[in-house]
Design an enzyme around this catalytic site. Structure first.
Site, PDB file in Angstrom:
ATOM      1  N   GLU A   1      -1.279 134.836  -9.302  1.00 53.52           N
ATOM      2  CA  GLU A   1      -0.828 133.572  -8.742  1.00 53.52           C
ATOM      3  C   GLU A   1      -1.771 133.254  -7.577  1.00 53.52           C
ATOM      4  O   GLU A   1      -1.943 134.107  -6.695  1.00 53.52           O
ATOM      5  CB  GLU A   1       0.615 133.711  -8.245  1.00 53.52           C
ATOM      6  CG  GLU A   1       1.132 132.403  -7.721  1.00 53.52           C
ATOM      7  CD  GLU A   1       2.588 132.448  -7.276  1.00 53.52           C
ATOM      8  OE1 GLU A   1       3.246 133.504  -7.432  1.00 53.52           O
ATOM      9  OE2 GLU A   1       3.034 131.417  -6.761  1.00 53.52           O
TER      10      GLU A   1
ATOM     11  N   ARG B   1       3.615 149.912 -10.111  1.00 51.66           N
ATOM     12  CA  ARG B   1       2.758 149.323  -9.080  1.00 51.66           C
ATOM     13  C   ARG B   1       2.048 150.406  -8.288  1.00 51.66           C
ATOM     14  O   ARG B   1       2.557 151.511  -8.158  1.00 51.66           O
ATOM     15  CB  ARG B   1       3.600 148.559  -8.052  1.00 51.66           C
ATOM     16  CG  ARG B   1       4.328 147.382  -8.521  1.00 51.66           C
ATOM     17  CD  ARG B   1       5.222 146.868  -7.404  1.00 51.66           C
ATOM     18  NE  ARG B   1       4.462 146.048  -6.465  1.00 51.66           N
ATOM     19  CZ  ARG B   1       4.211 144.757  -6.670  1.00 51.66           C
ATOM     20  NH1 ARG B   1       4.639 144.150  -7.748  1.00 51.66           N
ATOM     21  NH2 ARG B   1       3.530 144.065  -5.783  1.00 51.66           N
TER      22      ARG B   1
ATOM     23  N   LYS C   1       1.638 140.161  -0.730  1.00 53.12           N
ATOM     24  CA  LYS C   1       0.871 139.004  -0.256  1.00 53.12           C
ATOM     25  C   LYS C   1       1.559 138.333   0.918  1.00 53.12           C
ATOM     26  O   LYS C   1       0.905 137.817   1.816  1.00 53.12           O
ATOM     27  CB  LYS C   1       0.664 138.011  -1.404  1.00 53.12           C
ATOM     28  CG  LYS C   1      -0.515 138.397  -2.270  1.00 53.12           C
ATOM     29  CD  LYS C   1      -0.818 137.326  -3.302  1.00 53.12           C
ATOM     30  CE  LYS C   1      -0.051 137.565  -4.564  1.00 53.12           C
ATOM     31  NZ  LYS C   1      -0.418 136.676  -5.666  1.00 53.12           N
TER      32      LYS C   1
HETATM   33  P1  ATP Z   1       2.642 140.375  -4.356  1.00 47.20           P
HETATM   34  O1  ATP Z   1       3.906 141.111  -4.603  1.00 47.20           O
HETATM   35  O2  ATP Z   1       1.655 141.115  -3.507  1.00 47.20           O
HETATM   36  O3  ATP Z   1       2.835 138.957  -3.913  1.00 47.20           O
HETATM   37  P2  ATP Z   1       2.399 139.549  -7.063  1.00 47.20           P
HETATM   38  O4  ATP Z   1       2.849 140.509  -8.072  1.00 47.20           O
HETATM   39  O5  ATP Z   1       3.325 138.423  -6.766  1.00 47.20           O
HETATM   40  O6  ATP Z   1       1.940 140.320  -5.770  1.00 47.20           O
HETATM   41  P3  ATP Z   1       0.493 138.212  -8.726  1.00 47.20           P
HETATM   42  O7  ATP Z   1      -0.610 137.332  -8.309  1.00 47.20           O
HETATM   43  O8  ATP Z   1       1.628 137.630  -9.461  1.00 47.20           O
HETATM   44  O9  ATP Z   1       0.994 138.936  -7.401  1.00 47.20           O
HETATM   45  O10 ATP Z   1      -0.071 139.480  -9.493  1.00 47.20           O
HETATM   46  C1  ATP Z   1      -0.993 139.422 -10.544  1.00 47.20           C
HETATM   47  C2  ATP Z   1      -0.899 140.694 -11.334  1.00 47.20           C
HETATM   48  O11 ATP Z   1      -1.172 141.820 -10.507  1.00 47.20           O
HETATM   49  C3  ATP Z   1       0.498 140.879 -11.887  1.00 47.20           C
HETATM   50  O12 ATP Z   1       0.390 141.272 -13.240  1.00 47.20           O
HETATM   51  C4  ATP Z   1       1.090 141.958 -11.038  1.00 47.20           C
HETATM   52  O13 ATP Z   1       2.023 142.694 -11.737  1.00 47.20           O
HETATM   53  C5  ATP Z   1      -0.141 142.778 -10.628  1.00 47.20           C
HETATM   54  N1  ATP Z   1       0.095 143.459  -9.361  1.00 47.20           N
HETATM   55  C6  ATP Z   1       0.481 142.902  -8.191  1.00 47.20           C
HETATM   56  N2  ATP Z   1       0.665 143.845  -7.244  1.00 47.20           N
HETATM   57  C7  ATP Z   1       0.381 145.048  -7.819  1.00 47.20           C
HETATM   58  C8  ATP Z   1       0.396 146.411  -7.377  1.00 47.20           C
HETATM   59  N3  ATP Z   1       0.740 146.741  -6.131  1.00 47.20           N
HETATM   60  N4  ATP Z   1       0.043 147.378  -8.254  1.00 47.20           N
HETATM   61  C9  ATP Z   1      -0.320 147.055  -9.509  1.00 47.20           C
HETATM   62  N5  ATP Z   1      -0.346 145.803  -9.995  1.00 47.20           N
HETATM   63  C10 ATP Z   1       0.005 144.793  -9.168  1.00 47.20           C
HETATM   64 MG    MG Z   2       3.906 137.476  -8.949  1.00 45.42          MG
END
Ligand code: ATP
Ligand code: MG
Length: 557
Positions: free
Chosen positions: A36, A262, A272
């Site tokens: 995102e 994760r 984020k």
């Molecule tokens: P945050 O929780 O930091 O806002 P998010 O999951 O909302 O992160 P996205 O941009 O939606 O962020 O993530 C893109 C991809 O990266 C998704 O498939 C998500 O599952 C993966 N991802 C995000 N954080 C992690 C993590 N800590 N470890 C592994 N994969 C991750």
């Molecule tokens: Mg997300």
């Protein structure tokens, strides 16, 4: 099956793909990385990038980059650009054009209309608070919305008017009609569309209704022919809903979702929202501050793409959310730099040495290799009568402990240069040593002294008159707690106030001319990188990437 060039990884996702290929369930693998664009990518995303692009490479398939852009108010083009740069820098290539979930808004809208027509979606007027009440709890079934039984005609009309902008934000939503008593909360008539009267970075002002993540993700996967939709464990409970939409819509393919754990790193936050708070509250200089666990921050810190990829390999991929020791990441960085970074000399705490048996204007260019093993070329180092050494390399009195240091009467080799014998020193009124006197021992360039009195130590140095000044940014961990977001109070209370110290160092002149982002080992000091943005020949600027050895005191709280 296509031949693969990448080293085979054997994680459980790779095994599933292998089985699917072997059984003919898929003919080739297509994955996607779906960020995102509401922030910069962090080290957790790096794990997901390495996994999604990695398995696609391994099985000769393709990995799409798709921006999951359904929350326009939090998203921006700046984030899109940064994410593209980060993935490219890590060394991965997405297949074809970049995709945006917003490319599919028209199709998603038509599918929503389709669900209304088959009686599987309805417009609901409950406000947020009422909707929460009706939703029930984990132990209590929800109640049907009073708007659940609207006619197809009424729903079609209301949804069209939602799209036309006739209603205020929050006044109405479109919901899937599934089961308010489902033990899975995600199936209790989840929201498909909400009204948001905001400009979208890709679609402009075309839409004032936006689909939710749940209504967008699986269908986007289907449109792109994704075979293995890999996401983190928190989406496991969403899978029945992912499948429900796929089963109830005329989608062109049947993607499947798989979840992995994760990455959580100690001494680090990887959300984020929290990273954004650090930026907004100016705890750091930006998303790419070298202390940030963002990919751009790690890049600016001097971490290499291969060290981050090696780290992601080391931690593996499993179905549990573990806490990883940040020392593992640091180890990957250190061992890559140890093998590959050129060496050079910088003096951080200068102490002047005067070589009394050299002429005032003595200047000699000594040549030294950039690396002890690799052929990284050589550079010239000016050698003059006045030099700078590190204050810690001088002691007023000799003892066995100090046999590798300058002490009166002791001999020391200057790295890549001659042997000096210390003859005396000067102090100021406060008792600080201000100057060291020495004699050069003749014929000792690359040779031991002829009298057999060999030096015990080798110290780094620069010419006091020919060196350049450099700004060194000495970084340490951004948090004082191993688990800043699990402590009592706010994670901000655990920020290390002393995580940046800026000092002036004296560098050999060849270092001033290096390119931004060049990595070095400053001998006996640490690994440094020429700052990506601020380094110039006129104002050399280096960031401390990491120390030469693991600092145990950091982990033994
Ligand atoms: P945050 O929780 O930091 O806002 P998010 O999951 O909302 O992160 P996205 O941009 O939606 O962020 O993530 C893109 C991809 O990266 C998704 O498939 C998500 O599952 C993966 N991802 C995000 N954080 C992690 C993590 N800590 N470890 C592994 N994969 C991750
Ligand atoms: Mg997300």
């Amino acid at each position: 099956m296509t031949e693969s060039t990448a080293p085979a990884s054997n994680n459980f996702i790779a095994k599933i793909i292998q089985e699917d290929l072997d059984a003919g369930r898929v003919s080739s693998v297509v994955t996607r990385f779906p960020p995102e664009p509401n922030g910069y990518l962090h080290v957790g995303h790096a794990k997901s990038v390495c996994l999604n692009f990695g398995v696609a490479e391994q099985f000769g398939g393709a990995c799409n980059l798709r921006f999951d852009d359904t929350n326009p108010e939090k998203e921006s083009q700046e984030f899109i650009n940064a994410i593209k740069d980060d993935i490219t820098w890590l060394g991965f290539n997405w297949a074809g054009e970049i995709h945006y979930a917003s490319d599919y808004f028209e199709q998603l809208h038509d599918w929503a209309v389709e669900l209304i027509k088959t009686g599987k979606a309805y417009v609901c007027d409950l406000n947020a608070e009422q909707a929460r009440e009706y939703r029930g709890t984990l132990t209590e079934a929800g109640k049907n919305s009073p708007f659940r039984d609207r006619s197809v005609e009424e729903n079609l009309d209301l949804f069209a008017r939602m799209r036309a902008g006739e209603f205020d934000e929050g006044a109405k939503v479109l919901r899937a009609k599934i089961d308010m008593a489902s033990p899975n909360m995600n199936l209790r008539d989840p929201i498909m569309y909400r009204i948001r009267k905001v400009h979208h970075h890709q679609t402009g002002d075309k839409w004032c209704i936006y689909p939710t993540y749940d209504f967008t993700h699986g269908q986007s996967d289907a449109i792109e022919g994704i075979t293995h939709s890999v996401c983190t464990l928190e989406f496991e409970d969403h899978k029945p809903l992912y499948n429900w939409f796929i089963e109830n819509l005329p989608v062109p393919a049947q993607p499947k979702q798989y979840e992995f754990g994760r990455l959580n790193l100690d001494y680090t936050v990887t959300s984020k929202r929290k990273l954004k708070a650090l930026v907004d509250e100016q705890v750091v200089s930006g998303w790419d501050d070298p202390r940030m666990p963002t990919i751009s921050g790690m890049r600016r810190r001097g971490f290499t793409p291969s060290s981050i990829r090696t780290f992601c390999d080391m931690i593996g991929v499993t179905r549990s959310d573990g806490m990883v020791d940040v020392a593992m990441l640091e180890h990957a960085v250190r061992s890559d730099l140890n093998q590959n970074a050129p060496r050079a000399m910088a003096v951080l705490k200068p102490l002047k040495v005067v070589i009394e048996n050299l002429a005032e204007d003595h200047k000699e260019l000594l040549s030294a290799p950039f690396h002890p093993e690799l052929d990284l070329g050589t550079r010239d180092i000016p050698f003059t009568r006045e030099l700078l050494i590190d204050q810690d390399d001088f002691k007023e009195e000799y003892s066995k402990k100090f046999k590798k240091k300058f002490t009166p009467g002791n001999r020391i080799r200057l790295r890549f240069s001659y042997v000096l014998e210390c003859t005396g020193y000067e102090k100021d009124d406060a008792g600080n040593v201000t100057l060291v006197r020495a004699n050069l021992i003749e014929n000792t360039l690359g040779l031991d002294p002829e009298d057999g009195n060999k030096p015990k130590g080798v110290v780094h140095w620069v010419s006091a008159t020919e060196c350049k000044e450099a700004e060194l940014r000495q970084y340490s961990r951004l948090f004082t707690s191993a688990t800043p977001d699990k402590e009592e109070g706010d994670f901000m209370e655990h920020v290390n106030k002393d995580s940046l110290e800026v000092i002036t160092a004296y560098i050999e002149p060849a270092l001033a001319a290096v390119d931004a982002e060049a990595n070095f080992q400053f001998e006996r000091e640490g690994y440094y990188v020429a700052d990506r943005f601020d380094h110039t020949a006129d104002k050399p600027t280096f960031n401390l990437t990491i120390g030469l050895r693991e600092d145990k005191s950091l982990t033994q709280g």
